[in-house]
Design a protein around this motif. Structure first.
Motif, PDB file in Angstrom:
ATOM      1  N   VAL A 104       0.771  -0.857   0.694  1.00 30.63           N
ATOM      2  CA  VAL A 104       0.355  -0.054   0.112  1.00 30.63           C
ATOM      3  C   VAL A 104       0.776   1.605   0.224  1.00 30.63           C
ATOM      4  O   VAL A 104       1.699   1.500   0.879  1.00 30.63           O
ATOM      5  N   SER A 105       0.331   2.218  -1.171  1.00 35.61           N
ATOM      6  CA  SER A 105       1.440   3.332  -1.188  1.00 35.61           C
ATOM      7  C   SER A 105       0.724   4.587  -0.950  1.00 35.61           C
ATOM      8  O   SER A 105      -0.029   4.606  -1.981  1.00 35.61           O
ATOM      9  N   ARG A 106       0.775   5.148  -0.130  1.00 38.22           N
ATOM     10  CA  ARG A 106       0.403   6.850  -0.747  1.00 38.22           C
ATOM     11  C   ARG A 106       0.454   7.810  -1.640  1.00 38.22           C
ATOM     12  O   ARG A 106       1.691   7.540  -1.353  1.00 38.22           O
ATOM     13  N   ILE A 107      -0.704   7.718  -2.342  1.00 35.71           N
ATOM     14  CA  ILE A 107       0.233   8.186  -3.830  1.00 35.71           C
ATOM     15  C   ILE A 107      -0.372  10.308  -3.396  1.00 35.71           C
ATOM     16  O   ILE A 107       0.490  10.824  -3.381  1.00 35.71           O
ATOM     17  N   SER A 108      -1.639  10.284  -1.996  1.00 36.06           N
ATOM     18  CA  SER A 108      -1.758  11.968  -2.179  1.00 36.06           C
ATOM     19  C   SER A 108      -2.686  11.745  -0.872  1.00 36.06           C
ATOM     20  O   SER A 108      -3.020  11.117  -0.705  1.00 36.06           O
ATOM     21  N   ASP A 109      -3.376  13.286  -0.306  1.00 35.71           N
ATOM     22  CA  ASP A 109      -4.329  12.429   0.324  1.00 35.71           C
ATOM     23  C   ASP A 109      -5.527  12.365  -0.052  1.00 35.71           C
ATOM     24  O   ASP A 109      -6.608  12.738   0.343  1.00 35.71           O
ATOM     25  N   LYS A 110      -5.513  12.577  -0.936  1.00 40.07           N
ATOM     26  CA  LYS A 110      -7.143  11.700  -1.516  1.00 40.07           C
ATOM     27  C   LYS A 110      -7.069  10.602  -2.000  1.00 40.07           C
ATOM     28  O   LYS A 110      -7.987   9.522  -2.107  1.00 40.07           O
ATOM     29  N   ALA A 111      -5.631   9.005  -2.337  1.00 43.52           N
ATOM     30  CA  ALA A 111      -6.327   8.315  -2.875  1.00 43.52           C
ATOM     31  C   ALA A 111      -4.784   7.519  -1.912  1.00 43.52           C
ATOM     32  O   ALA A 111      -3.777   7.854  -2.031  1.00 43.52           O
ATOM     33  N   SER A 112      -4.363   6.459  -2.001  1.00 46.86           N
ATOM     34  CA  SER A 112      -3.255   5.168  -2.127  1.00 46.86           C
ATOM     35  C   SER A 112      -3.289   4.382  -2.996  1.00 46.86           C
ATOM     36  O   SER A 112      -4.585   3.727  -3.446  1.00 46.86           O
ATOM     37  N   LEU A 113      -2.337   3.522  -3.721  1.00 46.41           N
ATOM     38  CA  LEU A 113      -2.121   2.927  -4.219  1.00 46.41           C
ATOM     39  C   LEU A 113      -2.184   1.439  -3.664  1.00 46.41           C
ATOM     40  O   LEU A 113      -1.464   1.132  -2.819  1.00 46.41           O
ATOM     41  N   VAL A 114      -2.430  -0.199  -4.059  1.00 44.65           N
ATOM     42  CA  VAL A 114      -2.575  -0.788  -3.794  1.00 44.65           C
ATOM     43  C   VAL A 114      -2.111  -1.699  -4.285  1.00 44.65           C
ATOM     44  O   VAL A 114      -2.885  -2.512  -5.585  1.00 44.65           O
ATOM     45  N   LEU A 115      -0.904  -3.166  -4.560  1.00 48.70           N
ATOM     46  CA  LEU A 115      -0.917  -3.870  -5.267  1.00 48.70           C
ATOM     47  C   LEU A 115      -0.942  -5.303  -4.285  1.00 48.70           C
ATOM     48  O   LEU A 115      -0.391  -5.368  -2.927  1.00 48.70           O
ATOM     49  N   LEU A 116      -1.665  -6.296  -5.244  1.00 48.35           N
ATOM     50  CA  LEU A 116      -1.604  -7.449  -4.931  1.00 48.35           C
ATOM     51  C   LEU A 116      -0.661  -8.384  -5.221  1.00 48.35           C
ATOM     52  O   LEU A 116      -0.551  -8.111  -6.385  1.00 48.35           O
ATOM     53  N   LEU A 117      -0.222  -9.141  -4.997  1.00 48.81           N
ATOM     54  CA  LEU A 117       1.447  -9.838  -5.461  1.00 48.81           C
ATOM     55  C   LEU A 117       0.907 -11.409  -5.154  1.00 48.81           C
ATOM     56  O   LEU A 117       0.740 -11.270  -3.765  1.00 48.81           O
TER      57      LEU A 117
END
Length: 295
Positions: free
Chosen positions: A256-269
């Motif tokens: 999980v990586s925060r993109i900004s205060d609006k959204a976050s990126l989630v990667l499922l490996l």
């Protein structure tokens, strides 16, 4: 107030027993849970009229429990009273942000507790009555309505979730959903990545690509909750805002990586290795993701 169903959520056995005895003496039907996770499961099976929850508990906090209830359509109307050993401006603000009806200090007295319970139950009852009394007004059109076929032909056609790209739009992003999908595509070029999705700051699923997700909206809510808990811990221990989380479960990795205060990126490996290459890709794509979200 008599006959109303109240769920008490507290990790302390003594507090649960005291509240059960007090509330039962006033004719309330009381059930208890020793954790927020257990309480959430109980609420989803049998919704109460009121939830009383401790703020500080192992695992999910009372703030997080309240916030999760308010993000689900089936539970957002349930009032929540939080119990806290410390009542200050910060606690009150957090309670308001989580959507709590009120906060009670601990230790509490019946004179502190029951007026707030009565107000919460009355407010919920009045809100439900107002909804029940709303009657739609249908007026006769003065001119014939436009052909239905024309309206239908202009409307987007929805289909069940499938492995093909899917998007849920939200008022926060200012660019087109397709732009966001285009910036997510490079992640799927890596064989290690099974799915990639973006979660909004309210726990809503904004977009995803890759393998179809079971209960994708619920997963997005859980991710948002994890980020919120991490932020609370960061504030408590005077750390900087959490920018990334790395979770491993049953042979898979969630980044999980925060993109900004609006959204976050989630990667499922698919596995638990090779995260260094993936993190480099995240850093490389981050400016484009921010631009796609209008950040």
């Amino acid at each position: 107030m008599q006959g109303a169903k109240v769920l008490v959520v507290d990790d302390s056995t003594s507090v649960r027993k005291v509240l059960e005895k007090l509330l039962s003496s006033r004719g309330l039907v009381v059930t208890t849970s020793e954790s927020a996770e257990q309480g959430l499961d109980a609420i989803n099976h049998h919704a109460p009229n009121l939830v009383i929850a401790d703020v500080v508990m192992p695992g999910m906090s009372g703030f997080e429990l309240c916030q999760m209830l308010k993000t689900q359509a089936s539970t957002k109307s349930i009032p929540v009273i939080l119990i806290s050993g410390i009542i200050n401006e910060g606690v009150v603000t957090q309670a308001q942000q989580a959507g709590a009806f009120d906060v009670v200090s601990k230790p509490f007295t019946p004179d502190d507790l029951f007026p707030k319970i009565e107000r919460a139950l009355n407010a919920a009852k009045q809100s439900q009555q107002a909804k029940d009394e709303v009657v739609p007004v249908v007026s006769e059109p003065s001119t014939p309505p436009p052909p239905i076929t024309a309206a239908v032909s202009q409307a987007p056609v929805s289909s069940p979730p499938s492995p093909t790209p899917a998007v849920q739009t939200d008022p926060q992003p200012t660019s087109s959903p397709q732009t966001l999908l285009n910036e997510l595509q490079p992640f799927l070029d890596k064989p290690e990545i099974e799915s990639v999705f973006v979660v909004g700051n309210g726990g809503q699923l904004l977009a995803w690509l890759g393998q179809t997700l079971d209960e994708a909206d619920l997963l997005a809510t859980y991710i948002h909750t994890l980020l919120s808990i991490s932020s609370v811990m960061g504030e408590k221990y005077h750390l900087s805002t959490v920018q990334s989380l790395n979770l491993e479960y049953l042979g898979k990795t969630v980044i999980v990586s925060r993109i900004s205060d609006k959204a976050s990126l989630v990667l499922l490996l698919r596995g638990t290795g090779g995260t260094g290459v993936i993190r480099y890709l995240v850093l490389k794509q981050m400016p484009q993701l921010k631009a796609a979200l209008g950040s």
